[in-house]
Design an enzyme around this catalytic site. Structure first.
Site, PDB file in Angstrom:
ATOM      1  N   THR A 156      15.830  -6.190  -7.006  1.00 49.38           N
ATOM      2  CA  THR A 156      15.936  -5.068  -7.942  1.00 49.38           C
ATOM      3  C   THR A 156      16.674  -5.535  -9.183  1.00 49.38           C
ATOM      4  O   THR A 156      17.225  -6.637  -9.222  1.00 49.38           O
ATOM      5  CB  THR A 156      16.675  -3.882  -7.298  1.00 49.38           C
ATOM      6  OG1 THR A 156      16.652  -2.771  -8.171  1.00 49.38           O
ATOM      7  CG2 THR A 156      18.116  -4.244  -7.022  1.00 49.38           C
ATOM      8  N   THR A 157      16.695  -4.682 -10.187  1.00 47.77           N
ATOM      9  CA  THR A 157      17.494  -4.912 -11.388  1.00 47.77           C
ATOM     10  C   THR A 157      18.099  -3.591 -11.813  1.00 47.77           C
ATOM     11  O   THR A 157      17.385  -2.659 -12.197  1.00 47.77           O
ATOM     12  CB  THR A 157      16.644  -5.480 -12.537  1.00 47.77           C
ATOM     13  OG1 THR A 157      16.067  -6.725 -12.142  1.00 47.77           O
ATOM     14  CG2 THR A 157      17.502  -5.704 -13.771  1.00 47.77           C
TER      15      THR A 157
END
Length: 351
Positions: free
Chosen positions: A95-96
């Site tokens: 994820t970011t």
């Protein structure tokens, strides 16, 4: 058991074959059911009404098994133990998410791709969750764990607000979440939450009400008690807060955080362009650019970008943007830059 006594089944050879004396008559073991998981070894209890008939059943015996006290535990674990169930295959979390503080408040941004190893499980998840009017949480890690703990945190904050008539501060919220997650340290619980919020002290609210009341009063004289109260009301605890809490119980407070597999690429953009005196539009553009660069390089992040802006008036959500369109816009910008450089080079060569 009473039927056995009446029919004389105990003295028959069938009884000796099915229930060996080594397991029952010598040991006198009974099953005492205190609850669903608790098994105790106690003496037989007999009823005075039923002519001494035992109230509990004997444990069935097995000829080729070890005694009951040395047998392996039952498949149901005790209530006070937690058993870790291993997954059939390992999952890689990607994820970011990011958050930073600037002069206009707090910006929280994240992509919308949920990945399970090399599989895109969902392209449109919500990784930023509003907890209350002045707090949003960015989540990274296991999707199920993050959703569960976000709901638990929202419930505890709401109960605190109902009991005490004011909201729990951001720092106290982070401390509460850290203490709740700490017992799961070392397990496979994977939660990393970034609390992005704005603290408004109850004292500041009282000061605002007091100033409004004083403005409508006919007297222009301000007492020394009011001046002292307004001086104490300027609390350093109010204002934007950014705190990172993970499933190990760690709690870190800072001005910029990026979490997830795409965080190194996001930090590369934030470290070069983040300033305190950014305007609102510049901060939004910077957050969108950081998420876009991370999703361009990180295979586990992508699809869309969600963005929240938290101020003293509460949070506001920007409309979700497709990163594919951002990619083509960036491509056009690069082509224009290349064309301008070519024109400049040609002009220099002709001149």
């Amino acid at each position: 058991m009473a039927l056995e006594d009446i029919c004389g089944f105990r003295d028959s050879p069938v009884h000796r074959k099915w229930f060996p004396a080594s397991h029952f008559e010598d040991r006198a073991i009974s099953l005492h059911m205190t609850d669903y998981y608790n098994f105790g070894l106690r003496r037989l209890k007999e009823s005075e009404r039923n002519s001494g008939t035992p109230l509990h059943f004997f444990i069935p015996g097995f000829t080729n098994s070890a005694p009951f006290s040395h047998r392996p535990s039952f498949p149901f674990p005790p209530a006070n133990r937690s058993v870790t169930v291993r997954r059939p295959f390992p999952l890689a979390h990607g994820t970011t998410t990011l958050g930073f503080i600037f002069q206009g408040g707090v910006i929280a941004a994240a992509d919308t791709r949920a990945s399970a190893g090399g599989l895109v499980a969902c392209p449109a998840v919500h990784k930023i969750t509003p907890i209350h009017s002045h707090l949003v949480v960015t989540s990274s890690g296991s999707g199920a764990d993050c959703m569960l703990w976000e709901r638990i945190l929202a419930r505890e904050i709401r109960l605190y607000q109902l009991r005490h008539r004011h909201r729990l501060s951001i720092r106290a919220t982070a401390k509460l979440l850290s203490s709740m997650l700490h017992p799961f340290k070392g397990t496979e619980v994977c939660v990393a939450l970034t609390l992005c919020g704005w603290d408004t002290d109850a004292c500041n609210t009282d000061c605002a009400k007091r100033s409004e009341d004083s403005s409508f009063s006919s007297s222009a004289v301000v007492s020394s008690q009011d001046v002292t109260a307004m001086t104490h009301c300027a609390s350093p605890n109010s204002g934007p807060k950014l705190i990172y809490v993970c499933s190990d119980g760690a709690r870190l407070q800072g001005d910029v955080f990026s979490v997830g597999s795409g965080s190194p690429y996001a930090y590369g953009v934030l470290d070069g362009e983040l300033r305190w005196n950014l305007s609102k539009d510049e901060a939004i553009s910077l957050a969108r650019e950081a998420v876009f660069r991370a999703t361009h390089r990180d295979a586990y992040s992508g699809n869309n970008v969600d963005l929240f802006h938290v101020t003293a008036q509460g949070w506001s959500q920007r409309q979700r943007e497709d990163l594919k369109e951002e990619y083509y816009r960036d491509k056009e910008r690069k082509e224009k830059i290349v064309e301008e450089r070519k024109r400049a080079t040609e002009l220099d060569a002709s001149g």
